[in-house]
Design a protein around this motif. Sequence first.
Motif, PDB file in Angstrom:
ATOM      1  N   ASP A   7       0.853  -1.177   0.000  1.00 55.99           N
ATOM      2  CA  ASP A   7       0.000   0.000   0.000  1.00 55.99           C
ATOM      3  C   ASP A   7       0.893   1.231   0.000  1.00 55.99           C
ATOM      4  OD1 ASP A   7      -2.527  -1.193   0.026  1.00 55.99           O
ATOM      5  OD2 ASP A   7      -2.516  -1.397   2.197  1.00 55.99           O
ATOM      6  N   ILE A   8       0.443   2.251  -0.695  1.00 53.17           N
ATOM      7  CA  ILE A   8       1.129   3.537  -0.694  1.00 53.17           C
ATOM      8  C   ILE A   8       0.303   4.459   0.196  1.00 53.17           C
ATOM      9  CG2 ILE A   8       1.872   5.492  -2.100  1.00 53.17           C
ATOM     10  CD1 ILE A   8       2.160   3.461  -4.447  1.00 53.17           C
ATOM     11  N   PRO A   9       0.869   4.928   1.289  1.00 52.49           N
ATOM     12  CA  PRO A   9       0.077   5.689   2.257  1.00 52.49           C
ATOM     13  C   PRO A   9      -0.477   6.996   1.694  1.00 52.49           C
ATOM     14  CG  PRO A   9       2.347   5.337   3.048  1.00 52.49           C
ATOM     15  CD  PRO A   9       2.268   4.792   1.676  1.00 52.49           C
ATOM     16  N   HIS A  10      -1.740   7.244   2.041  1.00 48.29           N
ATOM     17  CA  HIS A  10      -2.393   8.512   1.714  1.00 48.29           C
ATOM     18  C   HIS A  10      -3.547   8.686   2.686  1.00 48.29           C
ATOM     19  CE1 HIS A  10      -4.658  11.584  -0.451  1.00 48.29           C
ATOM     20  NE2 HIS A  10      -3.470  11.932  -0.937  1.00 48.29           N
ATOM     21  N   GLN A  11      -3.812   9.911   3.096  1.00 46.94           N
ATOM     22  CA  GLN A  11      -4.840  10.166   4.098  1.00 46.94           C
ATOM     23  C   GLN A  11      -6.254   9.942   3.582  1.00 46.94           C
ATOM     24  OE1 GLN A  11      -4.101  14.111   5.518  1.00 46.94           O
ATOM     25  NE2 GLN A  11      -2.611  13.420   7.027  1.00 46.94           N
ATOM     26  N   GLN A  12      -6.516  10.245   2.319  1.00 50.75           N
ATOM     27  CA  GLN A  12      -7.880  10.187   1.802  1.00 50.75           C
ATOM     28  C   GLN A  12      -8.149   9.019   0.863  1.00 50.75           C
ATOM     29  OE1 GLN A  12      -7.535  14.356   0.444  1.00 50.75           O
ATOM     30  NE2 GLN A  12      -9.612  14.534   1.260  1.00 50.75           N
ATOM     31  N   LEU A  13      -7.128   8.480   0.261  1.00 50.96           N
ATOM     32  CA  LEU A  13      -7.296   7.445  -0.750  1.00 50.96           C
ATOM     33  C   LEU A  13      -6.627   6.150  -0.327  1.00 50.96           C
ATOM     34  CD1 LEU A  13      -6.304   9.628  -3.830  1.00 50.96           C
ATOM     35  CD2 LEU A  13      -8.624   9.097  -3.074  1.00 50.96           C
ATOM     36  N   LYS A  14      -7.150   5.048  -0.840  1.00 53.78           N
ATOM     37  CA  LYS A  14      -6.475   3.757  -0.670  1.00 53.78           C
ATOM     38  C   LYS A  14      -5.719   3.507  -1.971  1.00 53.78           C
ATOM     39  CE  LYS A  14      -7.433  -1.114   0.378  1.00 53.78           C
ATOM     40  NZ  LYS A  14      -6.180  -1.569  -0.011  1.00 53.78           N
ATOM     41  N   ILE A  15      -4.412   3.431  -1.868  1.00 48.33           N
ATOM     42  CA  ILE A  15      -3.573   3.229  -3.047  1.00 48.33           C
ATOM     43  C   ILE A  15      -2.819   1.920  -2.873  1.00 48.33           C
ATOM     44  CG2 ILE A  15      -1.744   4.169  -4.497  1.00 48.33           C
ATOM     45  CD1 ILE A  15      -2.399   6.939  -3.331  1.00 48.33           C
TER      46      ILE A  15
ATOM     47  N   ASP B 209       9.620   1.520  -6.093  1.00 52.34           N
ATOM     48  CA  ASP B 209       9.807   2.783  -5.371  1.00 52.34           C
ATOM     49  C   ASP B 209       9.665   3.992  -6.304  1.00 52.34           C
ATOM     50  OD1 ASP B 209      10.220   1.423  -3.010  1.00 52.34           O
ATOM     51  OD2 ASP B 209      12.398   1.365  -3.257  1.00 52.34           O
ATOM     52  N   GLU B 210      10.069   3.852  -7.557  1.00 55.16           N
ATOM     53  CA  GLU B 210       9.907   4.945  -8.511  1.00 55.16           C
ATOM     54  C   GLU B 210       8.434   5.273  -8.732  1.00 55.16           C
ATOM     55  OE1 GLU B 210      13.536   5.311 -11.587  1.00 55.16           O
ATOM     56  OE2 GLU B 210      12.101   3.733 -12.047  1.00 55.16           O
ATOM     57  N   ILE B 211       7.617   4.254  -8.748  1.00 54.86           N
ATOM     58  CA  ILE B 211       6.185   4.470  -8.921  1.00 54.86           C
ATOM     59  C   ILE B 211       5.618   5.234  -7.729  1.00 54.86           C
ATOM     60  CG2 ILE B 211       3.947   3.310  -9.069  1.00 54.86           C
ATOM     61  CD1 ILE B 211       5.456   1.109 -10.657  1.00 54.86           C
TER      62      ILE B 211
ATOM     63  N   THR C 166      -7.480   2.722 -12.100  1.00 53.56           N
ATOM     64  CA  THR C 166      -6.360   1.796 -12.247  1.00 53.56           C
ATOM     65  C   THR C 166      -5.411   2.330 -13.313  1.00 53.56           C
ATOM     66  OG1 THR C 166      -7.806  -0.056 -11.683  1.00 53.56           O
ATOM     67  CG2 THR C 166      -5.709  -0.585 -12.736  1.00 53.56           C
ATOM     68  N   TYR C 167      -4.148   2.304 -12.991  1.00 55.69           N
ATOM     69  CA  TYR C 167      -3.094   2.727 -13.914  1.00 55.69           C
ATOM     70  C   TYR C 167      -2.106   1.585 -14.057  1.00 55.69           C
ATOM     71  CZ  TYR C 167      -5.065   7.307 -13.025  1.00 55.69           C
ATOM     72  OH  TYR C 167      -5.932   8.362 -12.921  1.00 55.69           O
ATOM     73  N   LYS C 168      -1.641   1.352 -15.274  1.00 57.09           N
ATOM     74  CA  LYS C 168      -0.697   0.269 -15.536  1.00 57.09           C
ATOM     75  C   LYS C 168       0.548   0.828 -16.214  1.00 57.09           C
ATOM     76  CE  LYS C 168      -4.451  -2.965 -16.329  1.00 57.09           C
ATOM     77  NZ  LYS C 168      -5.087  -3.836 -17.314  1.00 57.09           N
ATOM     78  N   ILE C 169       1.668   0.241 -15.868  1.00 56.56           N
ATOM     79  CA  ILE C 169       2.930   0.605 -16.524  1.00 56.56           C
ATOM     80  C   ILE C 169       3.768  -0.666 -16.664  1.00 56.56           C
ATOM     81  CG2 ILE C 169       4.015   1.265 -14.332  1.00 56.56           C
ATOM     82  CD1 ILE C 169       5.590   3.396 -15.968  1.00 56.56           C
ATOM     83  N   ASP C 170       4.374  -0.846 -17.807  1.00 55.78           N
ATOM     84  CA  ASP C 170       5.238  -2.008 -18.008  1.00 55.78           C
ATOM     85  C   ASP C 170       6.374  -1.987 -16.999  1.00 55.78           C
ATOM     86  OD1 ASP C 170       3.827  -3.093 -20.192  1.00 55.78           O
ATOM     87  OD2 ASP C 170       4.851  -1.750 -21.581  1.00 55.78           O
TER      88      ASP C 170
END
Length: 83
Positions: A6-14, A47-49, A35-39
Amino acid sequence: MRYLKDIPHQQLKIGLYQWNNKYIIKIESGLYEQTYKIDDYEVESADEIEKCMDEAFIRAVMQRFDEMHGDFFGSLQRNHVLF
């Protein structure tokens, strides 16, 4: 699909996932999801994402959620599902 973290965020679940040689970023807010996709060869690491989840991107995502809400509820009202 393999859950990475999970990528922390106060309002969204990522959530960050990996599947079929792609990273998948799943962003949820209430009833809606984007939803976003990247090769996976496009980035060196997950970590770059996470760094890409900057303020400008999140602001655009939240605006899109507002638009999605308007579109969906407009359709429900037009079709007499909601009054």
